[in-house]
Design an enzyme around this catalytic site. Sequence first.
Site, PDB file in Angstrom:
ATOM      1  N   LEU A  43       0.809  -1.213   0.000  1.00  0.00           N
ATOM      2  CA  LEU A  43       0.000   0.000   0.000  1.00  0.00           C
ATOM      3  C   LEU A  43       0.844   1.266   0.000  1.00  0.00           C
ATOM      4  O   LEU A  43       0.464   2.275  -0.583  1.00  0.00           O
ATOM      5  CB  LEU A  43      -0.921   0.019   1.228  1.00  0.00           C
ATOM      6  CG  LEU A  43      -1.993  -1.072   1.283  1.00  0.00           C
ATOM      7  CD1 LEU A  43      -2.719  -1.029   2.618  1.00  0.00           C
ATOM      8  CD2 LEU A  43      -2.973  -0.909   0.141  1.00  0.00           C
ATOM      9  N   GLY A  44       1.967   1.228   0.666  1.00  0.00           N
ATOM     10  CA  GLY A  44       2.784   2.425   0.754  1.00  0.00           C
ATOM     11  C   GLY A  44       4.129   2.134   1.372  1.00  0.00           C
ATOM     12  O   GLY A  44       4.357   1.060   1.932  1.00  0.00           O
ATOM     13  N   GLY A  46       7.570   4.196   3.460  1.00  0.00           N
ATOM     14  CA  GLY A  46       8.163   5.379   4.066  1.00  0.00           C
ATOM     15  C   GLY A  46       9.544   5.075   4.602  1.00  0.00           C
ATOM     16  O   GLY A  46      10.114   4.014   4.345  1.00  0.00           O
ATOM     17  N   GLY A  47      10.093   6.014   5.396  1.00  0.00           N
ATOM     18  CA  GLY A  47      11.457   5.862   5.884  1.00  0.00           C
ATOM     19  C   GLY A  47      11.630   4.745   6.892  1.00  0.00           C
ATOM     20  O   GLY A  47      12.744   4.273   7.115  1.00  0.00           O
ATOM     21  N   PHE A  48      10.539   4.314   7.545  1.00  0.00           N
ATOM     22  CA  PHE A  48      10.664   3.295   8.580  1.00  0.00           C
ATOM     23  C   PHE A  48      10.027   1.969   8.194  1.00  0.00           C
ATOM     24  O   PHE A  48       9.900   1.077   9.025  1.00  0.00           O
ATOM     25  CB  PHE A  48      10.041   3.804   9.893  1.00  0.00           C
ATOM     26  CG  PHE A  48      10.841   4.886  10.550  1.00  0.00           C
ATOM     27  CD1 PHE A  48      12.040   4.597  11.175  1.00  0.00           C
ATOM     28  CD2 PHE A  48      10.413   6.192  10.507  1.00  0.00           C
ATOM     29  CE1 PHE A  48      12.783   5.593  11.771  1.00  0.00           C
ATOM     30  CE2 PHE A  48      11.154   7.197  11.099  1.00  0.00           C
ATOM     31  CZ  PHE A  48      12.347   6.905  11.730  1.00  0.00           C
ATOM     32  N   GLY A  49       9.599   1.815   6.937  1.00  0.00           N
ATOM     33  CA  GLY A  49       9.061   0.527   6.539  1.00  0.00           C
ATOM     34  C   GLY A  49       7.965   0.651   5.499  1.00  0.00           C
ATOM     35  O   GLY A  49       7.855   1.666   4.811  1.00  0.00           O
ATOM     36  N   LYS A  67       1.564  -3.152   8.922  1.00  0.00           N
ATOM     37  CA  LYS A  67       2.660  -2.202   8.784  1.00  0.00           C
ATOM     38  C   LYS A  67       3.964  -2.866   9.213  1.00  0.00           C
ATOM     39  O   LYS A  67       4.119  -3.261  10.371  1.00  0.00           O
ATOM     40  CB  LYS A  67       2.406  -0.949   9.620  1.00  0.00           C
ATOM     41  CG  LYS A  67       1.198  -0.151   9.176  1.00  0.00           C
ATOM     42  CD  LYS A  67       1.055   1.149   9.938  1.00  0.00           C
ATOM     43  CE  LYS A  67       2.177   2.107   9.617  1.00  0.00           C
ATOM     44  NZ  LYS A  67       1.990   3.422  10.283  1.00  0.00           N
ATOM     45  N   ASP A 172       1.823  14.673  11.005  1.00  0.00           N
ATOM     46  CA  ASP A 172       1.884  14.458   9.556  1.00  0.00           C
ATOM     47  C   ASP A 172       0.505  14.617   8.916  1.00  0.00           C
ATOM     48  O   ASP A 172       0.109  13.833   8.061  1.00  0.00           O
ATOM     49  CB  ASP A 172       2.451  13.065   9.273  1.00  0.00           C
ATOM     50  CG  ASP A 172       2.899  12.909   7.820  1.00  0.00           C
ATOM     51  OD1 ASP A 172       3.015  13.944   7.125  1.00  0.00           O
ATOM     52  OD2 ASP A 172       3.115  11.774   7.385  1.00  0.00           O
TER      53      ASP A 172
END
Length: 568
Positions: A43-44, A46-49, A67, A172
């Site tokens: 799905l997406g 980012g910097g942490f996973g 996640k 965010d």
Amino acid sequence: MQVYCSQQHINNGSHRFCTHCGEALPLTLGQVIDNRYEIARILGQGGFGRSYLAIDRQQSRKTCVLKEFAPQVVKPQDLQKAKELFEREASVLKKIQHSQIPHFHSSFQAKIGTKDFFFLVQDYIEGDNYYQLFEQRQSQGKSFSEEEVINLLHNILPVLTYIHSLDIVHRDISPDNLILRQSDNLPVLIDFGGVKQLPASQGFWRTQLAVNGTLLGKKGYAPEEQLIQGQVYKSSDLYSLAVTALVLITGKEPHLLYDSYNGVWFWGKEIKVSPKLETVLKKMLAYRPSDRYQKAEQVIKDLPSPSTSSIPQTMQSPNHSPHPYITKLKTQVVAPGIKHARNLGGGVHNKTTLFVQQIPMPIWLRPLAVSFIMTTGVALTVAGVLALGNFAVAGIKGINLPIGEIPKIPSLNNPLGGNNSKRSIQQVFSRVQQLEISSVVFTNTVNEIFYAGKPELNRRKLTEKPEDAALREQWHNTADQLLNNIEKANLSETARRKIGSYSQQDSRRWDQLAKAGRLGKYESFQDLRTDTYQKFEPLFPGQERGKLNQQTFLQIWYAIASDKVGNK
């Protein structure tokens, strides 16, 4: 099966880490985690996973969001600290019980191969996020009405009241982290990956990875105290929500609504709203946190009354959403926190180094980039002090101030510097900065050209060793030529700034505008495509039509096309 990391390196599907850069690779479709969660799609990221749509085999195959926590850190102490942050996030999410926030189910640790990975499980929300709705409106030449945005604010501010009552700051808030839930047309606040709990004694929270502060936020949406100083207040969320409201009403990205040089918003020009709403938004967007609303309920009290009618059909989410949970992934680990301005020694050097490490440049460029940034900062400081000194003693005779000289930047030919240096990294940084183009896209494009001409290198990273000197020189020549060609393209400031964020949504929008007869001289998207290639191909020969890399050359192609249609 082949798997790609975020840098598009090819890997065997059985690997968990990229064999080129070491990044954790995506889980494969159909893979079952913890003997329970079956991966349906990504799905997406980012910097942490990453986030995945998963099927819960123990809950009648109900869908959920899984996640994966896979931080891009190498040092054991950094990994340990990152794990602590993960556990802290899980503990915070457990406290949140609100109908407009995805329900948190569990967190667990699972071994995949020989490595331990950490996961969070949350509800899956059906619906489009507001950035998708924003793009849909853009494609129709429309934006959200003031009434719609006021309704959104009235519906989401109580959610902020709730999380702030728990001393939690989201950090965010943006259109892509708000989903218009399909079932009831209420906004749902998602992606608490950057959530922070405020210590009662401090009033703000600063993430610490090892000895460096890591600042999280979305450029354009997060206030300066968050992006630059690392300080987070409840009013920081209200600032981000106000920017979100402006983007939806105007149909324009934040950088087109704000004069960063003078530090003012374009009220009355790009931003045209009713006087009452303008007053509220201005207070939410105050530069100093103390000048903003301190509580979400204060905003609700001052807002114009919400519409008594239901949400218009045009704002409702369609029946099918291919990627309802995905974000545009603009959330950034922006820069190390600056604790005290007087730390101009090793502390700043360490922070500058961490910032530079976020840019995907060759290893041999990093120390030179750090030197450039450090030298520029010190030189500007010295220049300021000298200017102040000149002003103070202007009327005193017999006093001569020393002339400050900016230290020379080590060149690419000679990392140690010297009189025979022909070029310096300063030239590359300065030109990229002057053009206001994405350093990430630029560096990736240089790498694409360079390694395509050197297949024998197998994309190995260049080193600072003498035997790589000739290769470093060729890389620099490639960078120079690319900059020359970008300059020849004569792109507008708006088109240049958007390089890195163009997508297929832009081509779809242009196609719809052409069909509606609203794309100027272009009667079809194919006409625009042909005209764009006529300008693109002489500047960037060898790039095959229809096969441009989405992350590099296609971004430049889009920028050219954007100018041809007047940045529509």
